[in-house]
Design an enzyme around this catalytic site. Sequence first.
Site, PDB file in Angstrom:
ATOM      1  N   GLU B 135      -6.168  -2.323  -3.186  1.00  0.00           N
ATOM      2  CA  GLU B 135      -5.557  -1.069  -3.606  1.00  0.00           C
ATOM      3  C   GLU B 135      -4.113  -1.015  -3.121  1.00  0.00           C
ATOM      4  OE1 GLU B 135      -8.484   1.965  -2.616  1.00  0.00           O
ATOM      5  OE2 GLU B 135      -9.550   1.547  -4.481  1.00  0.00           O
ATOM      6  N   MET B 136      -3.858  -0.370  -1.982  1.00  0.00           N
ATOM      7  CA  MET B 136      -2.468  -0.249  -1.549  1.00  0.00           C
ATOM      8  C   MET B 136      -2.053  -1.382  -0.590  1.00  0.00           C
ATOM      9  SD  MET B 136      -2.751   3.858  -1.456  1.00  0.00           S
ATOM     10  CE  MET B 136      -1.086   4.421  -1.187  1.00  0.00           C
TER      11      MET B 136
END
Lengths: 150, 344
Positions: B135-136
Amino acid sequence: MVKKVLKYGMGVLSVALIVAQFIQPERTNSPADLAASFDAVAKPPREVAAVVARACRDCHSNQTEWPWYSRVAPVSWLVASDVKQGRAKLNFSQWNIYSPEMTRIKLGEMCGEVTKGDMPPLYYLPMHPVARVTPREVSAICSVPVAQAR
Amino acid sequence: MFMGTVACLFALLLGCARSGSESATIDAAKLKAYAPLPEVASAKEAVGERKVTLGRILYYDPRLSKSQKISCNSCHALTQYGVDNQATSNGHKGQKGDRNSPTVYNASLHFVQFWDGRAKNVEEQAKGPVLNPVEMAMTSEKQVITVLKSMPEYVDAFKKAFPDGRDPVTYDNMGKAIGAFERNLITPSRWDKFLKGDQAALTAEEKAGFNTFVASGCQTCHAGSLLGGNMYQKIGIVKPWPDTSDPGRFKVTNSEGDRFMFKVPSLRNIEKTGPYFHSGKIATLKEAIAKMADHQVGKTLSDAGIQSMETWMKSLTGEIPTDYIKQPELPKSTRKTPKPNEAD
């Protein structure tokens, strides 16, 4: 001629019935996870725990007691389907799946069903007379304190 | 029961086909299991305005990601009912996660977070995606703190939001601020007006659709103020679900009883949050309704029944709080702010 057809028909029917016995529905009695049960999670008053065990458990828990006739097709299919539907609606072996809000809703539904006399189903009673729920038990089910139940 | 044949007779005698033609009024008894959403204002007070302000900035800030391109809003677009409308989302360097992004609207009211309930609330949840490699993709809490502390405007905003601590710029406080912002992402709809007594808030067709929903047995799992979000249940409880690649809550508890258990999703804004289910593989709401009937209650619905339910479900679409979600100006990067990294 008629006799012959009848004889033949009976033959086919008995063969079909015998074959049917081999098509057995899945009768899971999964190892009941005690920690997840209604008794362990909701800690209901003793009277409520008792009536649930006596009158609801066969269809609404993983601890179904399967009577002999439940093993004979086609009754076995109908019974299995009832238990499957019953467990999908409410399963006292899996009380840990509910949030407090859902616990309150489920207790409300239980109260509603026994008050109307819809549960246990009428057809269950002749073979299981002990499953009759008394008016006292109805009010016990309807007054399980929610805070305690989760 | 166990006298199945007698049961069948009974069913016939009582005409207990509980479905059938649905009338256009809703019996009050059926509404017992439903409730309107709580007031937004009370939630706002409880969390504190300054935390909310900080949380909003963090929510939109792509510098919380390694590539500095991905923010919470990339996968949970607030103008898009809190989702990205993808089957699975694009994360760091275009990597795909294995589950569909659920909406952040009303998520704070769920009893647990994620499809499998592995975070207990939105504050705890918010600390997950920042460090998730697909994700991040930030590599550590420390790295996140370095980014935040490199900008005096952030340090100042954290001080205001958490006036008690000596060193308020912490990873936990980041989670708390984002959570505070999310606690006001609540979308009341016409359904709430109806539940509060305004009979005219729903059309006759919508009321009939709700009756079909109840008659089809959907309320067993989709009840309460969110019509979901308040229990776990097995996907495929009546008829096995064909895609068994994701074991659901089993991944969290390792308990056999939790295999294929997922949090029952809320049906709020459901019309807008497709594609559906944990896999995101079901594209339309109509298909999702039909699949549910088939696998969760063991019924085959008519096209008219599906249409009717869908009509009602659209009344669950709430209003997006346009002012509240306005993208704020982000703190300016300084020379100390680390550069984006897309190399690995």
